[in-house]
Design a protein around this motif. Structure first.
Motif, PDB file in Angstrom:
ATOM      1  N   THR A 259       3.975 -10.903   2.110  1.00  0.00           N
ATOM      2  CA  THR A 259       3.068  -9.772   2.313  1.00  0.00           C
ATOM      3  C   THR A 259       2.374  -9.853   3.660  1.00  0.00           C
ATOM      4  O   THR A 259       2.190 -10.932   4.224  1.00  0.00           O
ATOM      5  CB  THR A 259       2.007  -9.727   1.205  1.00  0.00           C
TER       6      THR A 259
ATOM      7  N   ARG B 199      -0.177  -5.161  -1.536  1.00  0.00           N
ATOM      8  CA  ARG B 199      -0.037  -5.177  -0.080  1.00  0.00           C
ATOM      9  C   ARG B 199       1.350  -4.705   0.356  1.00  0.00           C
ATOM     10  O   ARG B 199       2.322  -4.762  -0.392  1.00  0.00           O
ATOM     11  CB  ARG B 199      -0.269  -6.592   0.458  1.00  0.00           C
ATOM     12  N   SER B 200       1.410  -4.263   1.603  1.00  0.00           N
ATOM     13  CA  SER B 200       2.704  -3.916   2.180  1.00  0.00           C
ATOM     14  C   SER B 200       3.489  -5.191   2.470  1.00  0.00           C
ATOM     15  O   SER B 200       2.920  -6.283   2.558  1.00  0.00           O
ATOM     16  CB  SER B 200       2.516  -3.100   3.461  1.00  0.00           C
TER      17      SER B 200
END
Length: 329
Positions: A222, A239-240
């Motif tokens: 992440t 999260r991305s």
């Protein structure tokens, strides 16, 4: 004496092209009907072997606890130490193999992330242990790291429910294993029949990539900050993603989280990839068995848990002493 010509009734009959095509079509239909049944029978046999492996490992952990008055404990110093799996080898008829392991010697040498394998194990770490491998998993158990070939395994130790920061292997996770854990039967106050000992996961696909190739065999790294053990699993999950790694379950001898631990944050065969964070991570149960994954409980029994299991029930099974007795699963 003159010979008589063959009559049409005396000629040997043959198949016409249409008849041959009909026969071939019938055979094709029969094969199509039988093939799923054959595949199901084969998977049933593989699943039974996987169950037997978990049973053997659970009994080995029992015998270890009886002998050493605690379950096999992972090295406490760092991610570079020996796994709990490595310590039960004598109890799965691998005593001669374990004689080649010197637990008084470091597994890895060097400084921080520059550590390399202790050369005394160069010819050892690539050895596959069949009881640590589920035959349903078609993945490659061998994993190359810094030009060293390691062998992995499918069966991981219960590292807790995984909620909040209970995925973090450096402290008590509420499960049975973390780095330096010393847990006995008496510490499992929720009951040994209500607590997971080990669960299976899939070998990583050994592919590191910026795009997801397979959610079941890759972990996500992440983006975003936070020191180790300071960020909750839910925050990490939201999260991305910066990259994906296929390294999971590649070193059965080593106690790095994604090689030896599993937790209950994700349900079995989750569509979300596991999460890697500062060497620790959120690692879920995964399998090639249709509909779920196998677990061994602390009482030595083995269960198949479906993908649709209630998530709170599933996480309770990873907790040894939260006072929450799981319902039906």
């Amino acid at each position: 004496m003159t010979s008589l010509p063959f009559s049409s009734s005396s000629r040997r009959g043959g198949f016409t092209l249409v008849e041959l095509l009909v026969v071939i079509a019938i055979i094709g239909v029969l094969i199509g009907l039988l093939l799923p049944a054959v595949q199901q029978a084969r998977e049933a046999a593989r699943r039974m072997q996987c169950s037997n492996n978990l049973k053997q490992l659970a009994l080995a952990a029992h015998n270890y606890e009886s002998t050493f008055k605690a379950f096999p404990y992972p090295a406490e110093d760092s991610n570079y130490g020996y796994s709990a799996q490595a310590k039960i080898l004598p109890f799965i008829e691998q005593g001669n193999f374990q004689d080649r392991i010197d637990f008084s010697q470091p597994l890895m040498e060097g400084v921080s992330y520059l550590k390399t394998l202790n050369p005394i194990y160069n010819d050892l770490v690539g050895t596959k242990i069949e009881v640590l491998l589920c035959p349903s998993d078609p993945g490659d158990p061998l994993y190359v790291d810094d030009d060293i070939t390691w062998a992995g395994g499918n069966y991981m130790m219960n590292a807790g429910p995984g909620v909040d920061t209970q995925y973090c292997s450096t402290a008590d996770t509420g499960g049975l294993f973390w780095r330096g854990s010393v847990i006995r039967f008496r510490d499992i106050t929720d009951g040994t029949s209500n607590t997971i000992l080990m669960a299976e996961t899939l070998l990583g696909n050994r592919i590191d990539s910026t795009d997801l190739v397979d959610a079941q065999t890759q972990m996500r790294s992440t983006s975003g900050g936070g020191s180790p053990c300071s960020v909750s699993a839910a925050d990490l999950d939201a999260r991305s993603v910066s990259s994906y790694y296929g390294r999971r379950a590649g070193q059965w001898l080593r106690n790095l989280t994604y090689h030896s631990f599993i937790n209950g944050y994700f349900p079995p065969n989750s569509a979300s990839p596991d999460i890697l964070f500062h060497g620790d991570g959120v690692m879920g149960a995964r399998s090639q068995h249709p509909g779920g994954a196998m677990v061994s409980l602390a009482d030595g029994s083995v269960r198949f848990v479906g993908e649709t299991v209630d998530l709170s029930t599933w996480r309770n099974l990873f907790a040894r002493n939260d006072g929450q007795v799981p319902g039906e699963y």
